[in-house]
Enzyme design. Structure first.
Site, mmCIF file in Angstrom:
data_model
loop_
_atom_site.group_PDB
_atom_site.id
_atom_site.type_symbol
_atom_site.label_atom_id
_atom_site.label_comp_id
_atom_site.label_asym_id
_atom_site.label_seq_id
_atom_site.Cartn_x
_atom_site.Cartn_y
_atom_site.Cartn_z
ATOM 1 N N ASP A 1 -6.916 4.342 -4.720
ATOM 2 C CA ASP A 1 -7.618 4.229 -3.425
ATOM 3 C C ASP A 1 -8.224 5.614 -3.196
ATOM 4 O O ASP A 1 -8.408 6.375 -4.164
ATOM 5 C CB ASP A 1 -6.627 3.824 -2.304
ATOM 6 C CG ASP A 1 -7.335 3.474 -0.992
ATOM 7 O OD1 ASP A 1 -7.939 2.400 -0.916
ATOM 8 O OD2 ASP A 1 -7.297 4.274 -0.032
ATOM 9 N N LYS B 1 0.869 -1.186 0.000
ATOM 10 C CA LYS B 1 0.000 0.000 0.000
ATOM 11 C C LYS B 1 0.898 1.226 0.000
ATOM 12 O O LYS B 1 2.037 1.166 0.471
ATOM 13 C CB LYS B 1 -0.873 0.004 1.264
ATOM 14 C CG LYS B 1 -2.083 0.890 1.175
ATOM 15 C CD LYS B 1 -3.245 0.235 0.449
ATOM 16 C CE LYS B 1 -4.370 1.194 0.198
ATOM 17 N NZ LYS B 1 -5.553 0.542 -0.366
HETATM 18 P P1 NDP Z 1 -12.835 7.940 -3.126
HETATM 19 O O1 NDP Z 1 -11.748 8.919 -2.909
HETATM 20 O O2 NDP Z 1 -13.365 7.734 -4.483
HETATM 21 O O3 NDP Z 1 -14.061 8.272 -2.161
HETATM 22 C C1 NDP Z 1 -13.913 8.345 -0.785
HETATM 23 C C2 NDP Z 1 -15.219 8.785 -0.162
HETATM 24 O O4 NDP Z 1 -15.114 8.688 1.251
HETATM 25 C C3 NDP Z 1 -15.581 10.223 -0.480
HETATM 26 O O5 NDP Z 1 -16.963 10.351 -0.486
HETATM 27 C C4 NDP Z 1 -14.949 10.962 0.701
HETATM 28 O O6 NDP Z 1 -15.550 12.205 0.970
HETATM 29 C C5 NDP Z 1 -15.217 9.995 1.829
HETATM 30 N N1 NDP Z 1 -14.201 10.155 2.873
HETATM 31 C C6 NDP Z 1 -12.849 10.083 2.715
HETATM 32 N N2 NDP Z 1 -12.234 10.297 3.895
HETATM 33 C C7 NDP Z 1 -13.212 10.515 4.790
HETATM 34 C C8 NDP Z 1 -13.228 10.782 6.178
HETATM 35 N N3 NDP Z 1 -12.085 10.888 6.869
HETATM 36 N N4 NDP Z 1 -14.435 10.924 6.777
HETATM 37 C C9 NDP Z 1 -15.599 10.824 6.070
HETATM 38 N N5 NDP Z 1 -15.643 10.570 4.750
HETATM 39 C C10 NDP Z 1 -14.479 10.402 4.134
HETATM 40 O O7 NDP Z 1 -12.276 6.555 -2.498
HETATM 41 P P2 NDP Z 1 -12.806 5.079 -2.758
HETATM 42 O O8 NDP Z 1 -14.257 5.074 -2.985
HETATM 43 O O9 NDP Z 1 -11.898 4.457 -3.743
HETATM 44 O O10 NDP Z 1 -12.461 4.382 -1.353
HETATM 45 C C11 NDP Z 1 -13.394 4.319 -0.282
HETATM 46 C C12 NDP Z 1 -12.988 3.217 0.690
HETATM 47 O O11 NDP Z 1 -12.937 1.954 -0.003
HETATM 48 C C13 NDP Z 1 -11.596 3.377 1.316
HETATM 49 O O12 NDP Z 1 -11.624 2.826 2.632
HETATM 50 C C14 NDP Z 1 -10.722 2.503 0.438
HETATM 51 O O13 NDP Z 1 -9.542 2.065 1.099
HETATM 52 C C15 NDP Z 1 -11.671 1.344 0.185
HETATM 53 N N6 NDP Z 1 -11.356 0.525 -0.979
HETATM 54 C C16 NDP Z 1 -11.277 1.071 -2.234
HETATM 55 C C17 NDP Z 1 -10.991 0.276 -3.320
HETATM 56 C C18 NDP Z 1 -11.005 0.809 -4.707
HETATM 57 O O14 NDP Z 1 -10.935 -0.009 -5.635
HETATM 58 N N7 NDP Z 1 -11.113 2.103 -4.930
HETATM 59 C C19 NDP Z 1 -10.686 -1.151 -3.147
HETATM 60 C C20 NDP Z 1 -10.886 -1.650 -1.816
HETATM 61 C C21 NDP Z 1 -11.190 -0.822 -0.778
HETATM 62 P P3 NDP Z 1 -14.951 13.560 0.344
HETATM 63 O O15 NDP Z 1 -15.507 13.631 -1.040
HETATM 64 O O16 NDP Z 1 -15.420 14.637 1.248
HETATM 65 O O17 NDP Z 1 -13.458 13.406 0.360
#
Ligand code: NDP
Length: 445
Positions: free
Chosen positions: A166, A126
């Site tokens: 991510d 990571k």
């Molecule tokens: P994105 O950046 O596309 O979206 C993240 C979302 O979560 C946004 O809506 C963001 O809000 C919100 N967010 C981020 N940080 C916080 C926080 N501290 N408190 C509240 N909301 C928060 O990321 P992903 O959708 O790719 O990832 C989301 C989760 O899924 C993560 O935990 C990631 O590790 C996990 N994941 C992702 C994979 C992938 O293929 N993308 C694979 C496996 C797991 P805002 O718009 O305000 O930033």
């Protein structure tokens, strides 16, 4: 040899001070596999657990870049190459101000088990940076990505370490980093996954984590003779995972009533239909706006600064970030009739919340199993790159479904306790056995 879990954790904590998220991830795994370890002393004699929690390599580096005003900015970059027992390091890059070594070590550690569960040959890693793409211009994001890759390129490669996206790293950032890698190394190789479709990407990769999580939850519901049809679903986040989770739930006949971002949550009792979801995708992926705007456009309620877990739902699919469900949230969910939680995000439920779910014997799918679809399709992207072929949407989707189903079966095999399935235990033991056996085969390295 450690006599108790607490004694083992004391050593972990003293060797990795202040890395709370990493301690949390290690404890969860150790608690699940402890009994299995005692029954299999070959793992104890060869100190597999001690080796497993120590990353093979941690790289930290300076990322200097210039903003649009010509000012020099400095961020910190990381890549944690955690374990390569079953394949090249594989895991995403996260760009978010909260990124720290602790967060990347927790994510890299989880990734080892997740990748093992997919059945594909991928080790765990990571990386990322404390850079915040929010509020930056296209030019600034590109400058940062190029500088980041100028250092990272010397540590990665298609048979060494293959990063993906991510939080904060989507198709745009992968594109800029791939361009810089190609320019420096003068080679067009599958060194990153999540690439654009016309330059080596796989169909279904953007959808994979969300779709995979819903396929996994569907399998969980099926163990109770149930399905998504007519279910009310709470989803958190509004990024990549949340968007495609919502899309698949709608397709399977469920009603998604919440989404969120780091500022607050929206609640729409009518349900977020395909048209509204399309609008959210445009808001988040193109206009890069805030979820608050949803209620101005479609009505419903905006819960400022709050997470969505107060909403009454049958199924909860947390898809934002770590530790976004605490004990109180978990109790509220259960009290309101939630029967199934599947984690699209990594470690969104804190340990007390997990205790509430397991204590109430509801269906609880931990992230390392439920969100493995993303990395699984990344693995399929690597396969397609190596054989210089592209599979159709249907082919990739079918493979994704099969992988999620086999992960579910592995969890069931190792986590079944009467008519209850402890997916946490099942996922950790199944993931561990494959890695530990490979490490034993490869000697003390
Ligand atoms: P994105 O950046 O596309 O979206 C993240 C979302 O979560 C946004 O809506 C963001 O809000 C919100 N967010 C981020 N940080 C916080 C926080 N501290 N408190 C509240 N909301 C928060 O990321 P992903 O959708 O790719 O990832 C989301 C989760 O899924 C993560 O935990 C990631 O590790 C996990 N994941 C992702 C994979 C992938 O293929 N993308 C694979 C496996 C797991 P805002 O718009 O305000 O930033």
């Amino acid at each position: 040899m450690y006599k108790t879990i607490d004694a083992f954790m004391e050593t972990v904590i003293s060797k990795n001070p202040g890395q709370d998220e990493f301690h949390q991830a290690v404890r969860e795994v150790v608690e699940s596999i402890w009994e299995h370890l005692q029954d299999n002393p070959q793992y104890l004699h060869t100190k597999i657990l001690d080796r497993l929690i120590e990353p093979e390599r941690v790289i930290m580096f300076r990322v200097p870049w210039r903003d649009d005003q010509g000012m020099v900015q400095v961020n910190r970059g990381y890549r944690v190459e955690f374990n390569s027992a079953i394949g090249p390091y594989k895991g995403g890059l996260r760009f978010h101000p909260s990124v720290s070594l602790s967060i990347l070590k927790f994510l890299g550690f989880e990734q080892i088990f997740k990748n093992s569960l997919t059945t594909l040959p991928m080790g765990g890693g990571k990386g990322g940076s404390d850079f915040d793409p929010k509020g930056k211009s296209e030019n600034e994001v590109m400058s940062f990505c190029q500088s980041f890759m100028t250092e990272l390129n010397r540590h990665i490669g298609p048979v060494t370490d293959v990063p993906a996206g991510d939080i904060g790293v989507g198709g745009r950032e992968i594109g800029y980093m791939f361009g810089q890698y190609k320019r420096i190394r003068n080679e067009f190789t599958g060194v990153l996954t999540g690439k654009g479709l016309n330059w080596g990407g796989s169909l279904i990769r953007p959808e994979a984590t969300g779709y995979g999580c819903v396929y996994f939850a569907q399998k969980m519901l099926q163990t109770k003779g149930d399905s998504f049809k007519g279910k009310t679903v709470a989803v958190s986040g509004s990024g990549n995972v949340a968007q495609y989770t919502t899309e698949k739930v709608i397709e399977l006949g469920g009603k998604v009533v919440t989404l969120s971002d780091s500022s607050g949550s929206i609640y729409d009792s009518e349900g977020i239909d395909s048209e509204k979801l399309q609008w959210v995708m445009d808001l988040k992926n193109v206009r890069r706006g805030r979820m608050k705007e949803y209620t101005e456009k479609f009505g419903g309620e905006y819960w400022d600064g709050k997470r969505p877990w107060g909403a009454k739902c049958d199924v909860a699919l947390p898809s934002a970030t770590q530790n976004e469900i605490n004990k109180e949230d978990a109790e509220t969910l259960v009290k309101n009739g939630c029967i199934c939680v599947a984690e699209g995000a990594n470690m969104p439920s804190d340990p007390d919340a997990i205790d509430v779910f397991l204590g109430n014997k509801i269906l609880f799918g931990p992230g390392k199993a439920a969100n493995a679809g993303g990395v699984a399709v990344s693995g399929l992207e690597m396969s397609q790159n190596s054989i210089l072929m592209s599979w159709s949407r249907e082919e990739v989707d079918e493979k994704l479904k099969n992988i999620m189903s086999s992960i579910h079966d592995a969890c069931e095999k190792h986590g079944k306790d009467g008519d209850f399935i402890n997916y946490v235990k099942g996922a950790n033991i199944a993931g561990f056995i494959k890695i530990a056996d490979a490490m034993m085969d490869q000697g003390v390295v």
